[in-house]
Design an enzyme around this catalytic site. Structure first.
Site: not given
Length: 341
Positions: A108, A298, A294, A122, A124
């Protein structure tokens, strides 16, 4: 054709190399020079990734924020998740009362330039597979690829839009001429901001759940030529990933050196405010990521711009004859940027 578990290693090898290539291209384009920070992280439930990020508050920086992240995680899907996926993928013919192991790998990236003339970018690309057991001879019982890439300008340069979409269309056409129109429409639909009744940017392409089954996005044209096997779909995804540099870096290099003023910066930050709204309110991937056990928070929020602005009833939204008004026309009603679509 069901891929072997070796596909996951091929995906890991590819996204690792692509990450290095894109970071190098971004660093090379930066004036003044910049160096991305590399952070390796792990997930207690299994797997991890590498985050390559850069941010600057300098007015002369090429990037206000940029990041290229990879993740390669594995673990166990609870029965409820297996049941949900089975309802969406007919090939996943398994006991939905049993937890099953999975693997997910992807890359990404986000680029938020400082210059208001330069668009944000952008992308991904990801791969997901489910195995029938935890044994060494486990077989893949469900798999799919997904991907998205889009451009978000503050100011409209039609030649940039045509170049970006033209590059994507050329890649898609090599694997089937029905792909680009459907995937472009899917991207436009995805980036709609309902409460604003506008789109985040000028789109790109988006596909999901792409495997050897019928694909919901392709719909009635699914029977036309398109990649069906895991090997062919992976080749398609690699071609798109490899095209990021050619689709975006030329645009960035042209626009990063253009003059700008405080009015343009103000407008850029207002548009970045819309970017934030979409990511936090509309983007399903962020909601899913933040809820995952998990999770590296960030990483999930990496795409957020460093700074943004909101104004009550901004007068800049009412100037239809201005450069900002011309941008809004496209954001209110997406258009075709290439022929034969």
């Amino acid at each position: 054709m069901i891929p072997t578990t070796m596909m996951r290693q091929r995906v890991i090898d590819y996204i690792t190399q692509l990450q290095n290539d894109i970071v190098s291209a971004l660093e090379d384009a930066s004036v003044p020079p910049c160096q991305f920070k590399h952070d390796t992280w792990s997930r207690p439930q299994g797997g991890g990734g590498i985050s390559c990020t850069y941010a600057s508050s300098g007015n002369d920086a090429t990037y206000e924020k940029a990041g290229v992240n990879t993740s390669m995680i594995h673990g166990t899907l609870p029965p409820a998740a297996v049941k949900q996926m089975s309802s969406e993928h007919s090939s996943l013919d398994v006991n939905t009362m049993t937890a099953l192991p999975f693997f997910a790998g992807g890359i990404s990236l986000i680029v938020h330039p400082r210059n208001p003339n330069a668009p944000s970018a952008h992308a991904n690309y990801r791969y997901f597979e489910v195995m029938d057991s935890t044994e060494k001879d486990a077989k893949v019982v469900g798999w799919w690829f997904g991907g998205i890439t889009d451009l978000t300008p503050s100011y409209l340069f039609e030649e940039d839009a045509k170049e970006f979409h033209g590059t994507l269309k050329a890649v898609c056409d090599a694997y089937g001429t029905a792909l680009y129109p459907k995937f472009k429409q899917s991207c436009d639909d995805h980036f709609f901001i309902p409460h604003r009744k506008e789109y985040r940017g000028i789109g790109g392409i988006r596909f999901d759940d792409l495997n050897d089954e019928m694909n919901a996005i392709l719909g009635s044209v699914d029977g036309e030529a398109r990649p069906h096997t895991a090997d062919n779909i992976f080749a398609f995804v690699r071609a798109l990933g490899d095209a990021f540099v050619s689709s975006y870096m030329g645009i960035l290099n042209r626009r990063k050196i253009m003059p700008s003023d405080e009015r343009m910066r103000r407008w850029q930050l207002l548009r970045r405010g819309r970017y934030v709204e979409f990511n936090l309110i509309c983007e399903r991937g962020i909601k899913f990521g933040l809820a995952a056990p998990g999770v590296n928070v960030e990483n999930v929020l990496m795409g957020m711009p460093e700074t943004a602005r909101w104004e009550y009833m901004s007068d800049m939204l009412e100037e239809s004859d201005s450069a900002e008004g011309k941008m809004m026309e496209v954001l209110k009603s997406p258009k075709s940027w290439v022929r034969d679509c």
